[in-house]
Design a protein around this motif. Structure first.
Motif, mmCIF file in Angstrom:
data_model
loop_
_atom_site.group_PDB
_atom_site.id
_atom_site.type_symbol
_atom_site.label_atom_id
_atom_site.label_comp_id
_atom_site.label_asym_id
_atom_site.label_seq_id
_atom_site.Cartn_x
_atom_site.Cartn_y
_atom_site.Cartn_z
ATOM 1 N N LEU A 71 2.395 -2.410 5.672
ATOM 2 C CA LEU A 71 2.616 -1.309 6.605
ATOM 3 C C LEU A 71 1.933 -0.024 6.145
ATOM 4 C CD1 LEU A 71 4.001 -0.340 9.166
ATOM 5 C CD2 LEU A 71 6.031 0.157 7.791
ATOM 6 N N ALA A 72 1.910 0.230 4.862
ATOM 7 C CA ALA A 72 1.301 1.461 4.348
ATOM 8 C C ALA A 72 -0.192 1.513 4.671
ATOM 9 C CB ALA A 72 1.519 1.570 2.851
ATOM 10 N N THR A 73 -0.890 0.395 4.529
ATOM 11 C CA THR A 73 -2.325 0.361 4.831
ATOM 12 C C THR A 73 -2.552 0.598 6.312
ATOM 13 O OG1 THR A 73 -2.617 -1.234 3.054
ATOM 14 C CG2 THR A 73 -4.430 -0.979 4.590
ATOM 15 N N LEU A 74 -1.717 0.017 7.148
ATOM 16 C CA LEU A 74 -1.841 0.212 8.592
ATOM 17 C C LEU A 74 -1.592 1.667 8.972
ATOM 18 C CD1 LEU A 74 -2.378 -1.282 11.200
ATOM 19 C CD2 LEU A 74 0.064 -1.748 11.375
ATOM 20 N N LEU A 75 -0.595 2.284 8.353
ATOM 21 C CA LEU A 75 -0.315 3.696 8.621
ATOM 22 C C LEU A 75 -1.461 4.591 8.143
ATOM 23 C CD1 LEU A 75 3.491 3.894 7.775
ATOM 24 C CD2 LEU A 75 2.420 3.990 10.024
ATOM 25 N N GLU A 76 -2.030 4.254 6.999
ATOM 26 C CA GLU A 76 -3.183 5.023 6.497
ATOM 27 C C GLU A 76 -4.353 4.953 7.460
ATOM 28 O OE1 GLU A 76 -4.925 4.775 2.466
ATOM 29 O OE2 GLU A 76 -2.891 4.136 1.897
ATOM 30 N N LEU A 77 -4.646 3.771 7.961
ATOM 31 C CA LEU A 77 -5.738 3.598 8.906
ATOM 32 C C LEU A 77 -5.471 4.392 10.181
ATOM 33 C CD1 LEU A 77 -8.406 2.222 9.573
ATOM 34 C CD2 LEU A 77 -7.096 0.314 10.503
ATOM 35 N N ASN A 78 -4.241 4.348 10.655
ATOM 36 C CA ASN A 78 -3.878 5.096 11.852
ATOM 37 C C ASN A 78 -4.049 6.593 11.616
ATOM 38 O OD1 ASN A 78 -2.875 5.921 14.281
ATOM 39 N ND2 ASN A 78 -0.778 5.257 13.910
ATOM 40 N N GLN A 79 -3.606 7.073 10.455
ATOM 41 C CA GLN A 79 -3.732 8.502 10.152
ATOM 42 C C GLN A 79 -5.190 8.920 10.063
ATOM 43 O OE1 GLN A 79 -1.209 10.726 10.049
ATOM 44 N NE2 GLN A 79 -2.830 12.244 9.955
#
Length: 124
Positions: A71-79
Motif C-alpha cells: 500500500l505504501a508504494t501505491l500511495l507514493e505513486l499516487n502522491q
C-alpha cells in the motif's frame, strides 16, 4: 497645427523630453520583457528536467508495483502523480499571469503613446 504654430503650443524641448521619456520607458519595458522570457525559458527547462527525472522514478515504482504491491508504494505513486498535476497547473497559471502582465504593459504603452499624440495634434 504643428509644434510652435499656435499661441499656446508647447515648446519643442517639451516634445523632445516626452519623446525621450516614452522611448526610455519602452526600452526598459522591452528589456524587462526579454529578461522575463529568458527566465521563463530557464524555468521551463528546469521543469522539463525535473519531470523527466520524475518519470524515471515513476517507472521504477511501477516496476516495483508489478512485483510487490504494498500500500505504501501505491500511495507514493499516487502522491507523485498529484504533485505532477499540481506542477503543471501552477506552471500554466504562472504563464497566464505573465501574459496578462505583458498585455497590460503593452496597453499602457499604447495609451501613453495616444495621449502624447493627442497633445501633439491638439486641433485634430
Amino acid at each position: 497645427m504643428g509644434i510652435g504654430n499656435s499661441v499656446g503650443a508647447a515648446p519643442r524641448w517639451l516634445w523632445i523630453l516626452i519623446g525621450v521619456v516614452v522611448t526610455a520607458v519602452a526600452g526598459v519595458a522591452i528589456y524587462l520583457l526579454i529578461k522575463q522570457i529568458r527566465r521563463e525559458d530557464l524555468q521551463s527547462q528546469a521543469a522539463e528536467e525535473a519531470a523527466e527525472r520524475q518519470k524515471e522514478i515513476d517507472a521504477q515504482k511501477l516496476a516495483d508495483l508489478k512485483t510487490v504491491t504494498p500500500l505504501a508504494t501505491l500511495l507514493e505513486l499516487n502522491q507523485s502523480q498529484i504533485d505532477e498535476y499540481h506542477r503543471i497547473a501552477t506552471d500554466q497559471a504562472d504563464r497566464s499571469f505573465r501574459s496578462s502582465q505583458r498585455a497590460m504593459a503593452l496597453g499602457l504603452l499604447v495609451i501613453v503613446g495616444c495621449f502624447a499624440a493627442g497633445l501633439y495634434f491638439g486641433n485634430g
